[in-house]
Design a protein around this motif. Structure first.
Motif, PDB file in Angstrom:
ATOM      1  N   ILE A   3      24.899  25.365 -12.255  1.00 57.30           N
ATOM      2  CA  ILE A   3      23.876  25.519 -13.290  1.00 57.30           C
ATOM      3  C   ILE A   3      23.808  27.004 -13.615  1.00 57.30           C
ATOM      4  O   ILE A   3      23.639  27.833 -12.722  1.00 57.30           O
ATOM      5  N   LYS A   4      23.970  27.344 -14.871  1.00 58.52           N
ATOM      6  CA  LYS A   4      23.991  28.751 -15.261  1.00 58.52           C
ATOM      7  C   LYS A   4      22.598  29.370 -15.112  1.00 58.52           C
ATOM      8  O   LYS A   4      21.574  28.676 -15.170  1.00 58.52           O
ATOM      9  N   ASP A   5      22.573  30.677 -14.912  1.00 57.19           N
ATOM     10  CA  ASP A   5      21.287  31.348 -14.699  1.00 57.19           C
ATOM     11  C   ASP A   5      20.495  31.430 -16.011  1.00 57.19           C
ATOM     12  O   ASP A   5      21.059  31.438 -17.109  1.00 57.19           O
ATOM     13  N   ASP A   6      19.193  31.488 -15.874  1.00 57.89           N
ATOM     14  CA  ASP A   6      18.302  31.455 -17.039  1.00 57.89           C
ATOM     15  C   ASP A   6      18.544  32.633 -17.986  1.00 57.89           C
ATOM     16  O   ASP A   6      18.452  32.474 -19.213  1.00 57.89           O
ATOM     17  N   ALA A   7      18.852  33.795 -17.445  1.00 55.07           N
ATOM     18  CA  ALA A   7      19.057  34.969 -18.296  1.00 55.07           C
ATOM     19  C   ALA A   7      20.229  34.754 -19.246  1.00 55.07           C
ATOM     20  O   ALA A   7      20.148  35.086 -20.440  1.00 55.07           O
ATOM     21  N   THR A   8      21.315  34.169 -18.736  1.00 50.96           N
ATOM     22  CA  THR A   8      22.495  33.900 -19.572  1.00 50.96           C
ATOM     23  C   THR A   8      22.181  32.853 -20.630  1.00 50.96           C
ATOM     24  O   THR A   8      22.550  32.985 -21.802  1.00 50.96           O
ATOM     25  N   ILE A   9      21.476  31.806 -20.220  1.00 54.90           N
ATOM     26  CA  ILE A   9      21.124  30.731 -21.161  1.00 54.90           C
ATOM     27  C   ILE A   9      20.214  31.271 -22.269  1.00 54.90           C
ATOM     28  O   ILE A   9      20.427  30.986 -23.456  1.00 54.90           O
ATOM     29  N   MET A  10      19.220  32.047 -21.906  1.00 54.55           N
ATOM     30  CA  MET A  10      18.288  32.578 -22.901  1.00 54.55           C
ATOM     31  C   MET A  10      18.985  33.566 -23.840  1.00 54.55           C
ATOM     32  O   MET A  10      18.682  33.616 -25.044  1.00 54.55           O
ATOM     33  N   ALA A  11      19.943  34.323 -23.327  1.00 56.62           N
ATOM     34  CA  ALA A  11      20.704  35.232 -24.182  1.00 56.62           C
ATOM     35  C   ALA A  11      21.520  34.444 -25.199  1.00 56.62           C
ATOM     36  O   ALA A  11      21.650  34.856 -26.362  1.00 56.62           O
ATOM     37  N   ASP A  12      22.057  33.301 -24.781  1.00 59.36           N
ATOM     38  CA  ASP A  12      22.818  32.462 -25.710  1.00 59.36           C
ATOM     39  C   ASP A  12      21.910  31.840 -26.769  1.00 59.36           C
ATOM     40  O   ASP A  12      22.307  31.677 -27.930  1.00 59.36           O
ATOM     41  N   ILE A  13      20.694  31.479 -26.385  1.00 62.14           N
ATOM     42  CA  ILE A  13      19.735  30.958 -27.367  1.00 62.14           C
ATOM     43  C   ILE A  13      19.397  32.044 -28.387  1.00 62.14           C
ATOM     44  O   ILE A  13      19.310  31.786 -29.599  1.00 62.14           O
ATOM     45  N   ASP A  14      19.235  33.262 -27.924  1.00 65.98           N
ATOM     46  CA  ASP A  14      18.987  34.382 -28.839  1.00 65.98           C
ATOM     47  C   ASP A  14      20.166  34.595 -29.781  1.00 65.98           C
ATOM     48  O   ASP A  14      19.977  34.874 -30.979  1.00 65.98           O
ATOM     49  N   PHE A  15      21.379  34.459 -29.251  1.00 61.18           N
ATOM     50  CA  PHE A  15      22.573  34.588 -30.096  1.00 61.18           C
ATOM     51  C   PHE A  15      22.573  33.496 -31.178  1.00 61.18           C
ATOM     52  O   PHE A  15      22.844  33.770 -32.354  1.00 61.18           O
ATOM     53  N   ALA A  16      22.248  32.265 -30.770  1.00 59.36           N
ATOM     54  CA  ALA A  16      22.202  31.165 -31.728  1.00 59.36           C
ATOM     55  C   ALA A  16      21.128  31.405 -32.791  1.00 59.36           C
ATOM     56  O   ALA A  16      21.317  31.069 -33.969  1.00 59.36           O
TER      57      ALA A  16
ATOM     58  N   GLN B 212      12.029  24.171 -24.519  1.00 56.18           N
ATOM     59  CA  GLN B 212      10.938  24.869 -25.207  1.00 56.18           C
ATOM     60  C   GLN B 212      11.432  26.153 -25.864  1.00 56.18           C
ATOM     61  O   GLN B 212      10.980  26.513 -26.967  1.00 56.18           O
ATOM     62  N   ALA B 213      12.386  26.837 -25.227  1.00 54.71           N
ATOM     63  CA  ALA B 213      12.956  28.042 -25.831  1.00 54.71           C
ATOM     64  C   ALA B 213      13.747  27.688 -27.081  1.00 54.71           C
ATOM     65  O   ALA B 213      13.697  28.416 -28.086  1.00 54.71           O
ATOM     66  N   VAL B 214      14.467  26.573 -27.037  1.00 50.96           N
ATOM     67  CA  VAL B 214      15.195  26.104 -28.229  1.00 50.96           C
ATOM     68  C   VAL B 214      14.212  25.802 -29.355  1.00 50.96           C
ATOM     69  O   VAL B 214      14.407  26.203 -30.509  1.00 50.96           O
ATOM     70  N   LYS B 215      13.134  25.110 -29.022  1.00 53.26           N
ATOM     71  CA  LYS B 215      12.131  24.742 -30.029  1.00 53.26           C
ATOM     72  C   LYS B 215      11.477  25.982 -30.649  1.00 53.26           C
ATOM     73  O   LYS B 215      11.241  26.040 -31.858  1.00 53.26           O
ATOM     74  N   THR B 216      11.215  26.987 -29.817  1.00 55.32           N
ATOM     75  CA  THR B 216      10.540  28.201 -30.289  1.00 55.32           C
ATOM     76  C   THR B 216      11.472  29.103 -31.087  1.00 55.32           C
ATOM     77  O   THR B 216      11.110  29.601 -32.161  1.00 55.32           O
ATOM     78  N   LYS B 217      12.674  29.316 -30.575  1.00 58.67           N
ATOM     79  CA  LYS B 217      13.583  30.288 -31.183  1.00 58.67           C
ATOM     80  C   LYS B 217      14.529  29.687 -32.221  1.00 58.67           C
ATOM     81  O   LYS B 217      15.073  30.410 -33.060  1.00 58.67           O
ATOM     82  N   LEU B 218      14.713  28.368 -32.172  1.00 57.26           N
ATOM     83  CA  LEU B 218      15.583  27.688 -33.144  1.00 57.26           C
ATOM     84  C   LEU B 218      14.793  26.555 -33.792  1.00 57.26           C
ATOM     85  O   LEU B 218      15.123  25.376 -33.655  1.00 57.26           O
ATOM     86  N   PRO B 219      13.740  26.871 -34.523  1.00 56.12           N
ATOM     87  CA  PRO B 219      12.855  25.831 -35.044  1.00 56.12           C
ATOM     88  C   PRO B 219      13.510  24.892 -36.046  1.00 56.12           C
ATOM     89  O   PRO B 219      12.972  23.818 -36.330  1.00 56.12           O
TER      90      PRO B 219
ATOM     91  N   ASN C 111       9.833  17.378 -25.790  1.00 53.76           N
ATOM     92  CA  ASN C 111      10.258  18.764 -25.983  1.00 53.76           C
ATOM     93  C   ASN C 111      11.600  18.871 -26.716  1.00 53.76           C
ATOM     94  O   ASN C 111      12.215  19.935 -26.719  1.00 53.76           O
ATOM     95  N   GLY C 112      12.025  17.776 -27.337  1.00 53.49           N
ATOM     96  CA  GLY C 112      13.159  17.860 -28.247  1.00 53.49           C
ATOM     97  C   GLY C 112      14.433  17.146 -27.855  1.00 53.49           C
ATOM     98  O   GLY C 112      15.378  17.088 -28.652  1.00 53.49           O
ATOM     99  N   LEU C 113      14.516  16.612 -26.615  1.00 50.09           N
ATOM    100  CA  LEU C 113      15.737  15.890 -26.238  1.00 50.09           C
ATOM    101  C   LEU C 113      15.766  14.563 -26.978  1.00 50.09           C
ATOM    102  O   LEU C 113      14.957  13.674 -26.705  1.00 50.09           O
ATOM    103  N   GLY C 114      16.705  14.439 -27.903  1.00 55.27           N
ATOM    104  CA  GLY C 114      16.701  13.269 -28.778  1.00 55.27           C
ATOM    105  C   GLY C 114      17.741  12.225 -28.458  1.00 55.27           C
ATOM    106  O   GLY C 114      17.579  11.052 -28.817  1.00 55.27           O
ATOM    107  N   ILE C 115      18.829  12.610 -27.781  1.00 53.87           N
ATOM    108  CA  ILE C 115      19.894  11.652 -27.509  1.00 53.87           C
ATOM    109  C   ILE C 115      20.618  12.012 -26.215  1.00 53.87           C
ATOM    110  O   ILE C 115      20.799  13.186 -25.899  1.00 53.87           O
TER     111      ILE C 115
END
Length: 289
Positions: free
Chosen positions: A43-56, A86-93, A121-125
């Motif tokens: 499981i990747k670390d939260d910092a890396t995942i959140m940085a990728d969400i910011d990139f997206a 929740q980070a996806v929902k907030t940063k990628l509305p 929280n957004g998981l649809g499928i």
């Protein structure tokens, strides 16, 4: 985006933002699959995942769906997974749906309340590999669950309000159990009643145990006609209340896209037409994974 190793996603997620939150597969024992061989599950670390969400957020504004890679993101502990959603929902509305692979192990680890929380929280499928409804075949391919467990977890996802897409594999039982596999798979699909079924035709890949079994003669893949006969049996045995049954993957000999129950008779006639030689099957050189 920080990608590690090979990235896989369902065909229907071709235009989605691919957010890698895990590497490899938490099961990684299926005899037909070489996708994650040699890749350690992490499981990747939260910092890396959140940085990728910011990139997206900065570079992926034209994509309204997101897929959580790799083999089984649902296995992430609930608090962390909710935080990612929740980070996806907030940063990628603008993202309207989040998808993930799921297996019976990860689904059983989540309570019904937790699955509903993920949906809220957004998981649809969720995409689940059934492969076969035949218990003997499931054991032979080291799937890690029997048909009863498949039905239990498939219904659990659906009851939580998360759409379910199930993959089945034509040819996975070999020649000997082809008809039994087809009938039993139709039974299990009917019991789960998912929104989507994707039937793929098995293509043996170098590095998988099943490929080695075929090479040494202990496994025999059905012929193209045999695979088509298997599809006909499986399709006839499948009853969905309002679901799509697709066999239009690049691996298939005869593309099919049907809404059940509406298109059942029409599609069975199409398969019969192909079996009688009145429709040409896709040649081998055009098939692919």
């Amino acid at each position: 985006m920080n990608y590690q190793g090979n990235i896989f996603r369902p065909p229907s997620e071709a235009y989605s933002i691919l957010l890698q939150v895990t590497t490899g597969c938490s099961h990684n024992k299926c005899s037909f699959c070489s996708m994650y061989k040699g890749s350690r599950f992490t499981i990747k670390d939260d910092a890396t995942i959140m940085a990728d969400i910011d990139f997206a957020a900065a570079h992926c504004r034209g994509q309204d769906r997101l897929f959580l890679c790799d083999g089984d993101a649902l296995i992430i502990p609930q608090k962390r997974l909710v935080g990612i959603l929740q980070a996806v929902k907030t940063k990628l509305p603008w993202v309207t749906r989040v998808g993930t692979y799921a297996n019976t192990k990860s689904i059983r680890m989540k309570s019904p309340e937790q699955l509903r929380e993920l949906r809220e929280n957004g998981l649809g499928i969720a995409y689940m590999g059934l492969e076969s409804g035949d218990d003997q075949t499931l054991g032979a391919i080291n799937k890690g669950a029997d048909s009863g467990r498949m039905i239990e977890t498939g219904r659990k996802i659906r009851d939580a309000g998360i759409k379910l897409s199930i993959t089945v594999l034509l040819g996975i039982a070999g020649v000997e159990r082809s008809a039994v596999h087809a009938l039993e798979t139709g039974r299990v699909l009917s019991a789960i009643d998912p929104e989507y079924v994707g039937a793929l035709s098995l293509m043996l890949t170098d590095g998988s145990p099943l490929y080695e079994a075929a090479q040494n003669g202990t496994f025999t893949l059905p012929s193209p006609t045999g695979v088509l006969e298997e599809l006909g049996i499986m399709f006839a045995a499948t009853e969905l209340s309002n679901g799509y049954f697709h066999a239009n993957h690049a691996s298939n000999y005869l593309p099919i896209k049907a809404l059940l129950p509406r298109d059942k008779e029409k599609t069975l006639k199409l398969i019969d037409k192909a079996l009688s030689g009145k429709l040409s099957l896709k040649p081998e050189y055009l098939r692919g994974l």
